[in-house]
Design a protein around this motif. Structure first.
Motif, PDB file in Angstrom:
ATOM      1  N   MET A   1      -6.189  -5.109  -6.496  1.00 42.66           N
ATOM      2  CA  MET A   1      -6.552  -3.955  -7.315  1.00 42.66           C
ATOM      3  C   MET A   1      -5.360  -3.656  -8.210  1.00 42.66           C
TER       4      MET A   1
ATOM      5  N   ALA B   1     -11.790   1.991   5.466  1.00 43.78           N
ATOM      6  CA  ALA B   1     -11.637   0.980   6.518  1.00 43.78           C
ATOM      7  C   ALA B   1     -11.124   1.579   7.820  1.00 43.78           C
TER       8      ALA B   1
ATOM      9  N   THR C   1       0.877  -1.174   0.000  1.00 43.98           N
ATOM     10  CA  THR C   1       0.000   0.000   0.000  1.00 43.98           C
ATOM     11  C   THR C   1       0.911   1.219   0.000  1.00 43.98           C
TER      12      THR C   1
ATOM     13  N   MET D   1      -9.826   2.593  -0.358  1.00 45.09           N
ATOM     14  CA  MET D   1     -10.330   1.479   0.451  1.00 45.09           C
ATOM     15  C   MET D   1      -9.892   1.605   1.903  1.00 45.09           C
ATOM     16  N   ASN D   2      -8.602   1.883   2.114  1.00 45.70           N
ATOM     17  CA  ASN D   2      -8.110   1.936   3.484  1.00 45.70           C
ATOM     18  C   ASN D   2      -8.534   3.207   4.210  1.00 45.70           C
TER      19      ASN D   2
ATOM     20  N   ASP E   1      -8.027  -9.973  -2.190  1.00 45.62           N
ATOM     21  CA  ASP E   1      -8.474  -9.050  -3.227  1.00 45.62           C
ATOM     22  C   ASP E   1      -7.228  -8.387  -3.835  1.00 45.62           C
TER      23      ASP E   1
ATOM     24  N   GLY F   1      -6.359  -6.474  -0.656  1.00 45.82           N
ATOM     25  CA  GLY F   1      -7.426  -6.385   0.317  1.00 45.82           C
ATOM     26  C   GLY F   1      -7.530  -7.691   1.073  1.00 45.82           C
TER      27      GLY F   1
ATOM     28  N   MET G   1      -6.708   3.365  -5.684  1.00 43.18           N
ATOM     29  CA  MET G   1      -7.894   2.665  -5.212  1.00 43.18           C
ATOM     30  C   MET G   1      -7.682   2.088  -3.820  1.00 43.18           C
ATOM     31  N   LYS G   2      -6.519   1.560  -3.568  1.00 39.22           N
ATOM     32  CA  LYS G   2      -6.230   0.982  -2.255  1.00 39.22           C
ATOM     33  C   LYS G   2      -6.280   2.046  -1.163  1.00 39.22           C
TER      34      LYS G   2
END
Length: 307
Positions: free
Chosen positions: A140, A182, A100, A178-179, A138, A126, A174-175
């Protein structure tokens, strides 16, 4: 590239061990390079992996190299260092960075590597070490279409859900989104659970009500498995890593000129835990630190809820 390309894997820790194991089980020859912890290295060597002394040696021997490292500075060092990947790279080498990472760093590295005939792919992950071992992560993926088609059979070894999100850099962007979601969830879950306990709503009740509603999700379940059941292995993702990810998300927002009040607020909790020297705690433990800030002990609140 050979019919069966030779794989490399740098960073065989919590996530990397399972990924590398699944690459081996997919029938690919594999070179690995670990860090201070020898256990995952010896485990993979016992399965048939070979150990490279340097990143340069790995680049000389491999067709595709995976990186699974803590942050962008570590990736930059692995690529650009004196004995780094670029020092031994041949034209046609593909590097798949599952870290990441900071997209700005990714794009700069991609340009430098392309000038040497090396292709950088960003394919951050992910899910958790459990899914890494099972081969159901996952992914990406940021890559051009031709490169994606070339590497997909390899990613299939360790991922169960693969999304080609765009060109190089898109995966890391994108990650971070996402994080950002989260880690903001974690901050909200912790804050709500502490507030609940303070006003007489037990952590068990919070889990029962939210967990049986449309607000439930897998992240909530693992968060509460630590909070209520006190399972320290419920989600083995460190607060230091979470803090880094939220910092990168905030930096991405700043670069884009986008207001990011939620991500900025979440960052403060992670920065606090790092500042007191507890960055090695796992993300669900954030609630314990929030409880202490409010003069409470979350474990004791859970015991009260059992009565």
């Amino acid at each position: 590239m050979a019919d069966t390309p030779v794989m490399g894997f740098i960073g065989v820790g919590y996530m990397g061990h399972g990924m590398a194991k699944n690459i081996l089980q997919g029938g690919y020859p594999l070179w690995i390079k670990g860090n201070r912890n020898r256990d995952p290295v010896e485990s993979l060597k016992g399965m048939g992996a070979q150990e490279a002394a340097t990143n340069r040696e790995m680049a000389e021997k491999c067709d595709i190299i995976h990186l699974c490292l803590p942050n962008s500075p570590a990736v930059e060092a692995a690529v650009r260092g004196q004995d780094g990947i670029l020092a031994g790279a041949r034209p046609g080498l593909i590097v798949i960075d599952t870290t990441t990472a900071d997209p700005a760093s990714t794009m700069a590295l991609a340009d430098q590597m392309a000038a040497e005939g090396v292709t950088l792919v960003d394919a951050p992950l992910g899910r958790t070490p459990k899914e890494a071992e099972a081969g159901t992560l996952d992914a990406m993926v940021g890559a051009d279409d031709a490169t994606f088609d070339k590497i997909k059979p390899v990613i299939d070894c360790w991922a169960g859900n693969i999304t080609h999100v765009g060109g190089v850099g898109a995966g890391h962007k994108m990650k971070l989104l996402m994080n950002m979601i989260a880690m903001s969830y974690a901050a909200v879950y912790a804050e709500a659970t502490v507030l609940g306990a303070k006003v007489g709503i037990s952590p068990q009740t919070v889990r029962q009500v939210i967990g049986s509603s449309r607000l439930s999700n897998g992240f909530f379940e693992t968060f509460m498995r630590y909070t209520v059941d006190r399972d320290p292995d419920a989600h083995k993702f460190t607060i230091a890593n979470a803090s880094k990810d939220v910092r990168y998300a905030n930096a991405m927002a700043a670069d884009a000129g986008v207001l990011s009040l939620m991500a900025s607020a979440a960052r403060q909790y992670y920065a606090h835990v790092e500042a007191i020297g507890a960055g090695g705690d796992f993300v669900p433990m954030l609630g314990d630190h929030m409880a202490r800030l409010n003069g409470m002990d979350m474990a004791e609140e859970v015991k009260k809820g059992q009565g």
